[in-house]
Motif scaffolding. Sequence first.
Motif, PDB file in Angstrom:
ATOM      1  N   VAL A   1      -3.998  -1.722   1.478  1.00  0.00           N
ATOM      2  CA  VAL A   1      -2.642  -1.445   1.938  1.00  0.00           C
ATOM      3  C   VAL A   1      -2.555  -1.629   3.451  1.00  0.00           C
ATOM      4  O   VAL A   1      -1.526  -2.058   3.982  1.00  0.00           O
ATOM      5  N   GLU A   2      -3.651  -1.340   4.161  1.00  0.00           N
ATOM      6  CA  GLU A   2      -3.654  -1.480   5.621  1.00  0.00           C
ATOM      7  C   GLU A   2      -3.470  -2.932   6.051  1.00  0.00           C
ATOM      8  O   GLU A   2      -3.088  -3.211   7.198  1.00  0.00           O
TER       9      GLU A   2
ATOM     10  N   LEU B   1      -1.277  -4.923   4.845  1.00  0.00           N
ATOM     11  CA  LEU B   1       0.114  -5.317   4.694  1.00  0.00           C
ATOM     12  C   LEU B   1       0.858  -5.160   6.008  1.00  0.00           C
ATOM     13  O   LEU B   1       0.497  -4.325   6.854  1.00  0.00           O
TER      14      LEU B   1
ATOM     15  N   GLU C   1       3.634  -3.818   8.566  1.00  0.00           N
ATOM     16  CA  GLU C   1       4.079  -2.430   8.692  1.00  0.00           C
ATOM     17  C   GLU C   1       5.294  -2.132   7.819  1.00  0.00           C
ATOM     18  O   GLU C   1       5.348  -1.085   7.156  1.00  0.00           O
TER      19      GLU C   1
ATOM     20  N   ARG D   1       4.170  -1.675   4.306  1.00  0.00           N
ATOM     21  CA  ARG D   1       3.390  -0.463   4.073  1.00  0.00           C
ATOM     22  C   ARG D   1       4.307   0.735   3.857  1.00  0.00           C
ATOM     23  O   ARG D   1       4.021   1.619   3.051  1.00  0.00           O
TER      24      ARG D   1
ATOM     25  N   TYR E   1       5.453   0.795   0.246  1.00  0.00           N
ATOM     26  CA  TYR E   1       4.437   0.778  -0.801  1.00  0.00           C
ATOM     27  C   TYR E   1       4.566   2.004  -1.699  1.00  0.00           C
ATOM     28  O   TYR E   1       4.670   3.145  -1.223  1.00  0.00           O
TER      29      TYR E   1
ATOM     30  N   GLU F   1       2.887   4.449  -3.818  1.00  0.00           N
ATOM     31  CA  GLU F   1       1.535   4.949  -4.074  1.00  0.00           C
ATOM     32  C   GLU F   1       1.346   5.378  -5.519  1.00  0.00           C
ATOM     33  O   GLU F   1       0.230   5.318  -6.051  1.00  0.00           O
TER      34      GLU F   1
END
Length: 481
Positions: A453-454, A456, A458, A461, A464, A466
């Motif tokens: 995910v990091e 992606l 900003e 993110r 996203y 979860e």
Amino acid sequence: MASRTTASAGDLVPADALNSEGAEPLLEHTTEDPFLDWFRHCTPYIHAHRGRTFVIAFGGEALNDARLPELVHDIALLHGLGIRLVLVHGARPQIERRLAERGIAFQYVNGLRVTDNAALACVKEATGAARVEIEALLSFGLANSPMAGVRIPVASGNFVFARPIGVLNGTDYQHTGAVRRIDAVSLAQRLDQGAVALIPPIGYSPTGEVFNLTAADVARAVAIALEADKLIFLVEGEGLQDRRPTTTQPEPATQARRIRSHLLGAEVAALLAEDKAIGEDLGQALRAGAEACAHGIARVHLVGRNDPSALLRELFTRDGAGTLMTGEPYERLRAAQSTDIPGIRKLLEPMERAGILVPRSAEELELVIDRFQVTELDGAIIACASLIGFPQAGIGELACVAVHPAYRAQGRGDRLLAHMEAQARAQALERLFVLTTQTAHWFRERGFLPGSVEDLPEERRRQYNEARNSQVYIKCLQTQR
């Protein structure tokens, strides 16, 4: 948890459809009665074909087949549905039998019979007998038969004018000829009167001569002269087999070849040069079909005659049962338009109902339709994908990737992916990522590597989801030079 309006389309639509098998019809079943579903799904074609002109060609082998009445029943059905029909029949086996019975030698050169005076007499007898036999079957009307209550007038005559082939490469073909012109006006008048036109493979000259022709040449010329909507060849055997690989993986040597579903007329010459296994009869149909396409016939069909259901399936189902030849691509991969939204929704709705996707309304799709690319097959949307660009980060998201179950495992997913990668490069994006919950293996096989995910941008993110725990896969796009 992200809301429906902010969730990423890529997170919503995994690419499961890209490589799994499926055989579902394009339209969903609405009842538990298969016949009723099938009949309802035929309705668009029944409406579309009414009043259209079809030229159907078949060889003399059909006349020797015990299932000839079944073919005639299908022809009667087409006539009853309001289709204007021209039947062009061959007579090669019948001619050869008469020659053999009389001890007359016959010669073929480059697939054409050399027709001398003795052979011409057999041609006249065979074609005349064939015409009478077909007319008799079209006149059959017993109460307990499929022809009950049917009245089909049959028109035959001197619609075809021919010329001699002459001497080619030192061979004098004598009474073997080629079509010179078609009396389209007289032929159209018979069709307007509701008759089925029956045309043998012979032609006449202004000097009163008779010439032996090929059924394929006659059918091609008739279709062009009438500006027919369809030219249909009922070919011997299964039809044109597809010898091309259907996926990126090698095809097992033992795997049965499928019928090639589509062919461009411009591809025929190369196909015949490469595939020496194609017989002369099929080759004649291919060449005639290609020429018909070049002269404006929109659709030419090659259908295996030995399958008793093939003709009706070819005409009344989207996928057909044979090979469709067209002058222009029958299947297009293109930018989506607002008019495609109903088709895109129908493609995505089964996955939405299964909980794989978060539902999107037509209004929501309308706002992002410019991001979509679709594959259109005969007016239906069978695949789609969306590209969401993050230009400041030099990356894009491949989203909403879906292929209809009936069209998977045929390389469409690979073509769609390659097209979307080209779209990303055109936007100067250096990488492409996907979010998926079920099809990581498909993307890994095509160059996507695990990410996080990091990785992606900003903005992505923040959106996203979860709860879905979607996996991130990233592919570097090499610039093509």
